[in-house]
Design a protein around this motif. Structure first.
Motif, short mmCIF file in Angstrom:
data_model
loop_
_atom_site.label_atom_id
_atom_site.label_comp_id
_atom_site.label_asym_id
_atom_site.label_seq_id
_atom_site.Cartn_x
_atom_site.Cartn_y
_atom_site.Cartn_z
N TYR A 47 5.58 43.41 36.53
CA TYR A 47 4.88 42.28 37.12
C TYR A 47 4.85 41.10 36.14
CZ TYR A 47 1.30 39.17 38.80
OH TYR A 47 0.65 38.03 39.20
N LEU A 48 4.49 41.38 34.89
CA LEU A 48 4.38 40.30 33.91
C LEU A 48 5.74 39.68 33.58
CD1 LEU A 48 1.69 41.83 31.55
CD2 LEU A 48 1.44 39.83 33.03
N GLU A 49 6.79 40.48 33.58
CA GLU A 49 8.12 39.93 33.32
C GLU A 49 8.53 38.93 34.39
OE1 GLU A 49 10.77 43.22 32.74
OE2 GLU A 49 9.85 43.75 30.83
N LEU A 50 8.09 39.18 35.62
CA LEU A 50 8.44 38.28 36.72
C LEU A 50 7.43 37.17 36.94
CD1 LEU A 50 9.60 40.95 39.33
CD2 LEU A 50 11.05 39.43 37.97
N ASN A 51 6.16 37.41 36.60
CA ASN A 51 5.10 36.47 36.96
C ASN A 51 4.21 36.03 35.80
OD1 ASN A 51 5.51 36.69 39.95
ND2 ASN A 51 5.06 38.82 39.47
N GLY A 52 4.44 36.55 34.63
CA GLY A 52 3.55 36.28 33.51
C GLY A 52 3.98 35.12 32.65
N GLN A 53 4.21 33.97 33.28
CA GLN A 53 4.64 32.79 32.52
C GLN A 53 3.62 32.38 31.48
OE1 GLN A 53 4.49 33.00 35.85
NE2 GLN A 53 6.58 32.84 36.56
N TYR A 54 2.39 32.84 31.64
CA TYR A 54 1.33 32.50 30.69
C TYR A 54 1.41 33.31 29.40
CZ TYR A 54 -0.68 36.29 33.53
OH TYR A 54 -0.89 37.45 34.24
N LEU A 55 2.29 34.32 29.36
CA LEU A 55 2.48 35.09 28.12
C LEU A 55 3.60 34.45 27.31
CD1 LEU A 55 2.39 38.88 29.10
CD2 LEU A 55 0.85 37.66 27.58
N SER A 56 3.32 34.14 26.06
CA SER A 56 4.38 33.57 25.22
C SER A 56 5.37 34.65 24.80
CB SER A 56 3.77 32.90 23.99
OG SER A 56 3.02 33.83 23.24
N SER A 57 4.93 35.91 24.83
CA SER A 57 5.79 37.03 24.46
C SER A 57 5.26 38.31 25.08
CB SER A 57 5.82 37.17 22.93
OG SER A 57 6.44 38.37 22.56
N MET A 58 6.14 39.18 25.53
CA MET A 58 5.72 40.47 26.09
C MET A 58 5.12 41.36 25.01
SD MET A 58 5.92 40.69 29.32
CE MET A 58 5.90 42.44 29.67
N SER A 59 5.33 41.04 23.75
CA SER A 59 4.73 41.85 22.67
C SER A 59 3.20 41.76 22.72
CB SER A 59 5.27 41.44 21.31
OG SER A 59 4.90 40.11 21.01
N ILE A 60 2.66 40.68 23.27
CA ILE A 60 1.21 40.56 23.42
C ILE A 60 0.71 41.62 24.39
CG2 ILE A 60 -0.67 39.05 24.19
CD1 ILE A 60 1.21 36.68 23.36
N PHE A 61 1.42 41.78 25.51
CA PHE A 61 1.07 42.83 26.46
C PHE A 61 1.20 44.20 25.80
CE2 PHE A 61 2.87 45.99 29.46
CZ PHE A 61 1.69 46.32 30.09
N ASP A 62 2.28 44.42 25.06
CA ASP A 62 2.47 45.72 24.40
C ASP A 62 1.34 46.02 23.43
OD1 ASP A 62 4.83 46.31 25.77
OD2 ASP A 62 6.08 45.34 24.25
N GLU A 63 0.89 45.03 22.69
CA GLU A 63 -0.23 45.21 21.76
C GLU A 63 -1.52 45.55 22.53
OE1 GLU A 63 -2.74 42.59 18.50
OE2 GLU A 63 -0.78 41.87 19.17
N ALA A 64 -1.76 44.83 23.62
CA ALA A 64 -2.94 45.09 24.44
C ALA A 64 -2.86 46.48 25.07
CB ALA A 64 -3.08 44.02 25.51
N TRP A 65 -1.66 46.89 25.48
CA TRP A 65 -1.48 48.21 26.07
C TRP A 65 -1.80 49.31 25.05
CZ3 TRP A 65 -1.12 49.78 30.93
CH2 TRP A 65 -0.82 51.12 31.15
N GLU A 66 -1.38 49.13 23.82
CA GLU A 66 -1.69 50.12 22.78
C GLU A 66 -3.19 50.25 22.58
OE1 GLU A 66 0.32 52.37 21.28
OE2 GLU A 66 1.81 51.57 22.68
N LEU A 67 -3.91 49.15 22.59
CA LEU A 67 -5.37 49.18 22.49
C LEU A 67 -5.97 49.91 23.69
CD1 LEU A 67 -6.05 45.53 21.29
CD2 LEU A 67 -6.26 47.62 19.93
N TYR A 68 -5.42 49.65 24.86
CA TYR A 68 -5.88 50.30 26.09
C TYR A 68 -5.70 51.81 25.99
CZ TYR A 68 -5.54 51.60 31.09
OH TYR A 68 -5.68 52.18 32.33
N LYS A 69 -4.52 52.24 25.54
CA LYS A 69 -4.25 53.69 25.43
C LYS A 69 -5.21 54.36 24.44
CE LYS A 69 -0.06 54.39 24.31
NZ LYS A 69 1.33 54.69 24.04
N GLN A 70 -5.56 53.66 23.38
CA GLN A 70 -6.46 54.24 22.37
C GLN A 70 -7.89 54.35 22.89
OE1 GLN A 70 -6.17 51.81 18.86
NE2 GLN A 70 -3.96 52.14 18.67
N ASP A 71 -8.31 53.38 23.69
CA ASP A 71 -9.71 53.33 24.14
C ASP A 71 -9.99 54.10 25.42
OD1 ASP A 71 -10.34 51.82 21.98
OD2 ASP A 71 -10.70 49.96 23.08
N VAL A 72 -9.00 54.24 26.27
CA VAL A 72 -9.26 54.88 27.58
C VAL A 72 -8.85 56.32 27.56
CG1 VAL A 72 -8.73 54.75 30.04
CG2 VAL A 72 -9.00 52.67 28.74
#
Length: 72
Positions: A47-72
């Motif tokens: 979704y973000l690759e197609l619609n996430g123009q507000y992300l300067s880099s997908m690495s931001i999503f990857d970093e947030a995903w790692e935090l998500y995996k650790q906390d949930v």
């Protein structure tokens, strides 16, 4: 029940110190088409690759995903 990524990331919206993840969280909140109930990395990533123009880099999503995996 596992919290969706969207609901997890919202906790970063009002960070005292703005960083890439808090900016991402604010944009995701404003994105009415964001997959709000998803817990699937590939669905959100696609979704973000197609619609996430507000992300300067997908690495931001990857970093947030790692935090998500650790906390949930």
């Amino acid at each position: 029940m596992r919290k969706s990524f969207y609901h997890y990331i919202l906790k970063y919206r009002h960070a005292l110190k703005k960083n890439d993840i808090s900016i991402f969280a604010n944009h995701a909140y404003e994105d009415h088409s964001f997959p709000k109930n998803s817990t699937d990395y590939h669905e959100i990533s696609s979704y973000l690759e197609l619609n996430g123009q507000y992300l300067s880099s997908m690495s931001i999503f990857d970093e947030a995903w790692e935090l998500y995996k650790q906390d949930v």
